[in-house]
Design a protein around this motif. Structure first.
Motif, PDB file in Angstrom:
ATOM      1  N   MET A  29      43.922 112.216  17.708  1.00  0.00           N
ATOM      2  CA  MET A  29      42.586 112.489  18.248  1.00  0.00           C
ATOM      3  C   MET A  29      41.562 111.528  17.642  1.00  0.00           C
ATOM      4  O   MET A  29      41.586 111.275  16.443  1.00  0.00           O
ATOM      5  N   ILE A  30      40.694 111.003  18.492  1.00  0.00           N
ATOM      6  CA  ILE A  30      39.633 110.110  18.035  1.00  0.00           C
ATOM      7  C   ILE A  30      38.383 110.937  17.751  1.00  0.00           C
ATOM      8  O   ILE A  30      37.882 111.642  18.627  1.00  0.00           O
ATOM      9  N   TYR A  31      37.898 110.860  16.519  1.00  0.00           N
ATOM     10  CA  TYR A  31      36.715 111.623  16.122  1.00  0.00           C
ATOM     11  C   TYR A  31      35.471 110.752  16.249  1.00  0.00           C
ATOM     12  O   TYR A  31      35.359 109.701  15.610  1.00  0.00           O
ATOM     13  N   LEU A  32      34.544 111.187  17.097  1.00  0.00           N
ATOM     14  CA  LEU A  32      33.274 110.482  17.232  1.00  0.00           C
ATOM     15  C   LEU A  32      32.312 110.992  16.168  1.00  0.00           C
ATOM     16  O   LEU A  32      32.215 112.195  15.924  1.00  0.00           O
ATOM     17  N   LYS A  33      31.592 110.087  15.563  1.00  0.00           N
ATOM     18  CA  LYS A  33      30.689 110.440  14.470  1.00  0.00           C
ATOM     19  C   LYS A  33      29.280 110.698  14.985  1.00  0.00           C
ATOM     20  O   LYS A  33      28.808 110.041  15.909  1.00  0.00           O
ATOM     21  N   THR A  34      28.622 111.662  14.346  1.00  0.00           N
ATOM     22  CA  THR A  34      27.222 111.939  14.634  1.00  0.00           C
ATOM     23  C   THR A  34      26.351 110.905  13.924  1.00  0.00           C
ATOM     24  O   THR A  34      26.819 110.200  13.011  1.00  0.00           O
ATOM     25  N   PRO A  35      25.077 110.798  14.301  1.00  0.00           N
ATOM     26  CA  PRO A  35      24.185 109.895  13.553  1.00  0.00           C
ATOM     27  C   PRO A  35      24.154 110.214  12.061  1.00  0.00           C
ATOM     28  O   PRO A  35      24.081 109.289  11.228  1.00  0.00           O
ATOM     29  N   GLU A  36      24.240 111.502  11.718  1.00  0.00           N
ATOM     30  CA  GLU A  36      24.249 111.883  10.304  1.00  0.00           C
ATOM     31  C   GLU A  36      25.526 111.404   9.620  1.00  0.00           C
ATOM     32  O   GLU A  36      25.487 110.922   8.479  1.00  0.00           O
ATOM     33  N   ASP A  37      26.647 111.528  10.312  1.00  0.00           N
ATOM     34  CA  ASP A  37      27.910 111.019   9.768  1.00  0.00           C
ATOM     35  C   ASP A  37      27.829 109.509   9.527  1.00  0.00           C
ATOM     36  O   ASP A  37      28.285 109.012   8.484  1.00  0.00           O
ATOM     37  N   ILE A  38      27.259 108.815  10.476  1.00  0.00           N
ATOM     38  CA  ILE A  38      27.206 107.351  10.371  1.00  0.00           C
ATOM     39  C   ILE A  38      26.321 106.918   9.205  1.00  0.00           C
ATOM     40  O   ILE A  38      26.608 105.921   8.536  1.00  0.00           O
ATOM     41  N   GLU A  39      25.287 107.665   8.922  1.00  0.00           N
ATOM     42  CA  GLU A  39      24.459 107.339   7.756  1.00  0.00           C
ATOM     43  C   GLU A  39      25.249 107.495   6.467  1.00  0.00           C
ATOM     44  O   GLU A  39      25.099 106.693   5.532  1.00  0.00           O
ATOM     45  N   LYS A  40      26.118 108.517   6.407  1.00  0.00           N
ATOM     46  CA  LYS A  40      26.982 108.666   5.233  1.00  0.00           C
ATOM     47  C   LYS A  40      28.016 107.540   5.176  1.00  0.00           C
ATOM     48  O   LYS A  40      28.331 107.029   4.092  1.00  0.00           O
ATOM     49  N   MET A  41      28.528 107.151   6.340  1.00  0.00           N
ATOM     50  CA  MET A  41      29.432 106.008   6.396  1.00  0.00           C
ATOM     51  C   MET A  41      28.736 104.753   5.887  1.00  0.00           C
ATOM     52  O   MET A  41      29.306 103.949   5.139  1.00  0.00           O
ATOM     53  N   ARG A  42      27.490 104.601   6.280  1.00  0.00           N
ATOM     54  CA  ARG A  42      26.729 103.415   5.883  1.00  0.00           C
ATOM     55  C   ARG A  42      26.614 103.330   4.355  1.00  0.00           C
ATOM     56  O   ARG A  42      26.732 102.239   3.770  1.00  0.00           O
ATOM     57  N   ALA A  43      26.391 104.471   3.709  1.00  0.00           N
ATOM     58  CA  ALA A  43      26.276 104.483   2.257  1.00  0.00           C
ATOM     59  C   ALA A  43      27.609 104.113   1.597  1.00  0.00           C
ATOM     60  O   ALA A  43      27.646 103.343   0.632  1.00  0.00           O
ATOM     61  N   ALA A  44      28.720 104.641   2.120  1.00  0.00           N
ATOM     62  CA  ALA A  44      30.040 104.289   1.584  1.00  0.00           C
ATOM     63  C   ALA A  44      30.324 102.810   1.790  1.00  0.00           C
ATOM     64  O   ALA A  44      30.888 102.135   0.916  1.00  0.00           O
ATOM     65  N   CYS A  45      29.918 102.301   2.941  1.00  0.00           N
ATOM     66  CA  CYS A  45      30.145 100.889   3.251  1.00  0.00           C
ATOM     67  C   CYS A  45      29.304  99.976   2.366  1.00  0.00           C
ATOM     68  O   CYS A  45      29.755  98.889   1.981  1.00  0.00           O
ATOM     69  N   MET A  46      28.111 100.401   2.032  1.00  0.00           N
ATOM     70  CA  MET A  46      27.296  99.585   1.128  1.00  0.00           C
ATOM     71  C   MET A  46      27.911  99.543  -0.260  1.00  0.00           C
ATOM     72  O   MET A  46      27.928  98.489  -0.916  1.00  0.00           O
ATOM     73  N   LEU A  47      28.482 100.681  -0.698  1.00  0.00           N
ATOM     74  CA  LEU A  47      29.112 100.683  -2.012  1.00  0.00           C
ATOM     75  C   LEU A  47      30.353  99.796  -2.027  1.00  0.00           C
ATOM     76  O   LEU A  47      30.567  99.039  -2.982  1.00  0.00           O
ATOM     77  N   VAL A  48      31.172  99.848  -0.986  1.00  0.00           N
ATOM     78  CA  VAL A  48      32.355  98.983  -0.984  1.00  0.00           C
ATOM     79  C   VAL A  48      31.939  97.510  -0.886  1.00  0.00           C
ATOM     80  O   VAL A  48      32.572  96.638  -1.495  1.00  0.00           O
ATOM     81  N   SER A  49      30.845  97.217  -0.194  1.00  0.00           N
ATOM     82  CA  SER A  49      30.345  95.840  -0.123  1.00  0.00           C
ATOM     83  C   SER A  49      29.901  95.358  -1.501  1.00  0.00           C
ATOM     84  O   SER A  49      30.201  94.221  -1.904  1.00  0.00           O
ATOM     85  N   ARG A  50      29.205  96.207  -2.214  1.00  0.00           N
ATOM     86  CA  ARG A  50      28.764  95.852  -3.569  1.00  0.00           C
ATOM     87  C   ARG A  50      29.960  95.690  -4.502  1.00  0.00           C
ATOM     88  O   ARG A  50      29.938  94.851  -5.409  1.00  0.00           O
ATOM     89  N   THR A  51      31.004  96.493  -4.261  1.00  0.00           N
ATOM     90  CA  THR A  51      32.218  96.366  -5.065  1.00  0.00           C
ATOM     91  C   THR A  51      32.860  95.002  -4.854  1.00  0.00           C
ATOM     92  O   THR A  51      33.295  94.346  -5.820  1.00  0.00           O
ATOM     93  N   LEU A  52      32.921  94.540  -3.621  1.00  0.00           N
ATOM     94  CA  LEU A  52      33.468  93.203  -3.355  1.00  0.00           C
ATOM     95  C   LEU A  52      32.596  92.126  -4.003  1.00  0.00           C
ATOM     96  O   LEU A  52      33.111  91.108  -4.475  1.00  0.00           O
ATOM     97  N   GLY A  53      31.286  92.363  -4.033  1.00  0.00           N
ATOM     98  CA  GLY A  53      30.404  91.434  -4.733  1.00  0.00           C
ATOM     99  C   GLY A  53      30.702  91.379  -6.221  1.00  0.00           C
ATOM    100  O   GLY A  53      30.647  90.304  -6.838  1.00  0.00           O
ATOM    101  N   GLU A  54      31.032  92.525  -6.807  1.00  0.00           N
ATOM    102  CA  GLU A  54      31.396  92.565  -8.227  1.00  0.00           C
ATOM    103  C   GLU A  54      32.728  91.847  -8.452  1.00  0.00           C
ATOM    104  O   GLU A  54      32.882  91.082  -9.415  1.00  0.00           O
ATOM    105  N   ILE A  55      33.693  92.089  -7.556  1.00  0.00           N
ATOM    106  CA  ILE A  55      34.978  91.401  -7.649  1.00  0.00           C
ATOM    107  C   ILE A  55      34.795  89.886  -7.600  1.00  0.00           C
ATOM    108  O   ILE A  55      35.463  89.131  -8.316  1.00  0.00           O
ATOM    109  N   ALA A  56      33.864  89.432  -6.750  1.00  0.00           N
ATOM    110  CA  ALA A  56      33.648  87.990  -6.577  1.00  0.00           C
ATOM    111  C   ALA A  56      33.333  87.291  -7.894  1.00  0.00           C
ATOM    112  O   ALA A  56      33.666  86.109  -8.082  1.00  0.00           O
TER     113      ALA A  56
END
Length: 260
Positions: free
Chosen positions: A1-28
């Motif tokens: 099943m494909i789960y569609l995200k609400t705008p609120e879900d996507i904002e939480k996704m955005r925060a997780a994605c920013m942290l993983v992006s910063r993590t890659l910056g630290e790895i660099a």
């Protein structure tokens, strides 16, 4: 099943994605000759924990690290180890972060010092194909349009596309439906809809598309031992088009004129 995200879900996704992006910056900061992949993994673990997240790969199905370390011919799922990076290597660093119940997934393939033009062009094409695939992700189109766009872009330039590994849906789980292959036919697969969140990740080989899985049950490498490149973003379909939730900017800020 494909789960569609609400705008609120996507904002939480955005925060997780920013942290993983910063993590890659630290790895660099640590991708340099002489540094072990185990050290890179430990840096990522500490950074994610210090910033309130969870390294989702660590312990997943028994995986021993926070970072999938993909050196040279390793396509995906390489274990962190005592291998010391060498001048001319490339290393893909695939990281997934969970934050507040949602996941962000990202990979960047780094050059270690100076690399050959042949390998540079492989990496450049792979990264460019990621954005070509993202551009094809539009509401009402089909997932096969993304797959075909990536495949066509890479194969026209003489590279091969790994068949056995693919992108995927993402959200409360690291891996959700649907699968997003990097090859296929336009007009096939599930219809793209607003609220879909996908990890799009071309894995492209310099030589043959054929791979093997090592005896550890995880490490996937090219059969011919020629290099493979891997880049990944997490995206959300918003207002009919793909919005990239992760960012390579923290990486670019560190490596500056050395980025691919």
């Amino acid at each position: 099943m494909i789960y569609l995200k609400t705008p609120e879900d996507i904002e939480k996704m955005r925060a997780a994605c920013m942290l993983v992006s910063r993590t890659l910056g630290e790895i660099a900061k640590w991708v340099t000759p002489g540094v072990t992949t185990h050290k890179i993994d430990s840096i990522a673990r500490e950074f994610i924990s210090d910033n309130g997240g969870r390294a989702a790969c660590l312990g997943y199905g028994g995986f021993p690290g926070a970072v999938c370390c993909e050196v040279n011919e390793v396509v995906v799922h390489g274990f962190p180890s005592n291998y010391s990076l060498r001048e001319g290597d490339i290393i893909g660093t695939d990281v997934v972060v969970e934050l507040d119940g949602f996941h962000g997934d990202m990979c960047y393939t780094f050059p270690v010092g100076e690399i050959t033009d042949e390998v540079y062009n492989l990496c450049r094409t792979t990264k460019e194909s990621l954005y070509v695939g993202i551009e094809a992700c539009k509401e009402g189109h089909r997932l096969g349009d993304i797959s075909n766009a990536i495949q066509t872009y890479c194969e026209k330039r003489g590279y091969s596309v790994v068949r056995e590994m693919c992108g995927h849906g993402i959200g409360k789980k690291m891996h959700e439906s649907p699968e997003v292959p990097n090859y296929g036919r336009r007009g096939t697969g599930p219809i793209i809809r607003n609220g879909m969140c996908l990890a799009i990740e071309p894995m492209i080989n310099l030589g043959s598309k054929n791979i093997i899985i090592e005896k550890d049950g995880w490490t996937c490498r090219t059969r011919d031992r020629k290099p493979s490149a891997h880049y990944e973003h997490t995206i959300a379909v918003i207002d009919g088009k793909a919005e990239i939730l992760t960012s390579f900017e923290p990486v670019y800020e560190v490596i500056q004129d050395r980025f691919i």
